[in-house]
Every structure is written in C-alpha cells, then in structure tokens.
Write a protein that holds these residues in place. Structure first.
Motif: not given
Length: 255
Positions: A18, A21-23, A27, A171-176
């Motif tokens: 993570d 950050r953002g865009d 990722q 998406a950046s908020e997807t849990p690993y």
C-alpha cells in the motif's frame, strides 16, 4: 501496512502493498525476504516508492545493509530507484544479463560505487542467489512480458514471487488478501495478461515450470496473492490463454 506471508525460525517473507498513494501511480507490491543476517528486496519500485519503502523496511532491517536487490525485469516500477539503492546501501543488484547494460543508464555517471561489482547478471536459465545456508532461485520467465524476465522462488517458504505474471488491477482500497474466488478475480487480470504477455507458448512453458516446482503460493508484483484452488485455477487459465502475438491481426491488435 506490511503483511507477513511466512515466518518460521530465522526466515521471514513480508509484503508491502500500500505504498502507492491514491492515483500517484499504478499499484505495486514490494517484498522482503530475510534469512538470518541476509536480506533480499524484490522489485523495489521507482523514485515514487523509495522514501515510503525505506520507512517501511526500517521496522525489519537497516536498509543500508540490504544484501540483494532482486529485479524481475527493467520497467520503472521495478527498478527506477536503483541509483538510490546503489548509493545508500551495500546491496548487489540482481537482474537479467540482457538488462545489465541498460540499468546503468538510470545511474548518474558521477556517482561512486556503481561499477560491475555491484551487479549479479543472470544467464537466461537463471540461477541461485545465496542467502547464507539457503538460497532464492531465479526462474526463467522470458517474454512474460520482458525479453529478460525472472520469477523468484524461495524454497524455504515455498513462495513464488512471480513479478508481473499473475498481476491483477485492483482499487487502492482493496484489502491485501489471498484470492478466494478465481472466477470472479479473473476479470481483474485478463486485459493485462492478454496485452502484456507475449504468447501462449511462453505462458504454457512458464506454467509447466511452476508446476514442477509446486509452490505453496504465487505472489505477483501487482494485486493479490494466490494459493490453493485459486492458484491452480490461475495456472489452468494462463496455460490456455491467447495473448500477445497470438492476437495480432493484419490491422493491429485484437483486444
């Protein structure tokens, strides 16, 4: 946040997922293997990630004392920060011999301690990277998607660090977390693999090699890791995927 993928005795494998950050950029995951006093950082990323990664690594090692910098291929999200690693650490850069002449283009000519002794250039068949009384195995993954490309297998943890192979766009908020439903996950992978992997023949040969190694998990540089049934379904899918030159037409590319 760091994720411990494996920890037993003096051996540990850690994922950092993570730090973009953002865009700011695509990722990307970075991985640390520790075995006693030896350490290997896999696909460290570009300038965007250097400072966040240094801070994240500080909880586990002194970054200046890193043993190996393992680079699956030459993309900027893989190796764009190599100049800083050569300047501020003792590390040795491991990459394909095909890219050994190109990586120095990322390093300022005036910088000290940047000579050939700082590189371990791998032949096409790969080889072992020593980690004390164990090793990491560089496995050929050529044309998936780079002409000189490697996956790295850690026999102690049985983790295959697959580089771009197996990558998923999340998406950046997807849990690993490990993929639970490959059929649902496949949509995150298909467009990338069809466009960036060179051919079905290259993919099939890689799958055959991976099955002979029998890893416990496959951990790509982008997106989510796989194990168990999801990993087997992924290998089945990749072995039959038409991709790259398979999709060329007289007027372009059959996306």
């Amino acid at each position: 946040m760091a994720t411990i993928l494996f920890e037993q005795d003096n051996h540990r494998c850690i994922a950092f997922n993570d730090l973009v950050r953002g865009d700011d950029g695509i990722q990307a995951n970075q991985f640390l293997i520790q075995h006693g006093s030896y350490s290997a950082l896999l696909d460290p990323g570009g300038q965007l990630l250097y400072n966040p990664l240094i801070l994240a690594l500080g909880s586990y090692i002194k970054p200046s004392e890193l043993t190996w910098l393992l680079c699956s291929h030459q993309d900027p999200d893989i190796i764009g920060s190599v100049d800083k690693w050569l300047l501020y650490s003792r590390t040795t850069v491991v990459c394909s011999k095909l890219w050994g002449r190109f990586v120095p283009h990322l390093v300022p000519g005036y910088m000290p301690n940047k000579g050939s002794e700082r590189y371990m250039l791998l032949p096409d068949e790969g080889g072992r990277i020593a980690m004390g009384d164990t090793w990491v195995q560089a496995l050929p993954a050529h044309f998936l998607h780079s002409v000189g490309n490697f996956s790295f297998y850690d026999p102690t943890s049985r983790i295959l660090f697959s580089g771009d192979i197996g990558s998923s766009m999340i998406a950046s908020e997807t849990p690993y977390a490990f993929v639970a439903d490959f059929q649902a996950h496949k949509a995150r992978m298909e467009g990338f693999h069809r466009r960036y992997m060179a051919s079905n023949r290259a993919a099939r040969l890689w799958v055959q090699m991976v099955r002979s190694v029998a890893p416990a998990m496959i951990v790509p540089q982008h997106g989510l890791p796989m194990r168990g049934e999801a990993m087997e379904r992924f290998l089945d899918w990749l072995a039959q995927l038409e991709c790259g030159v398979d999709l060329l037409t007289p007027v372009g590319y059959a996306a």
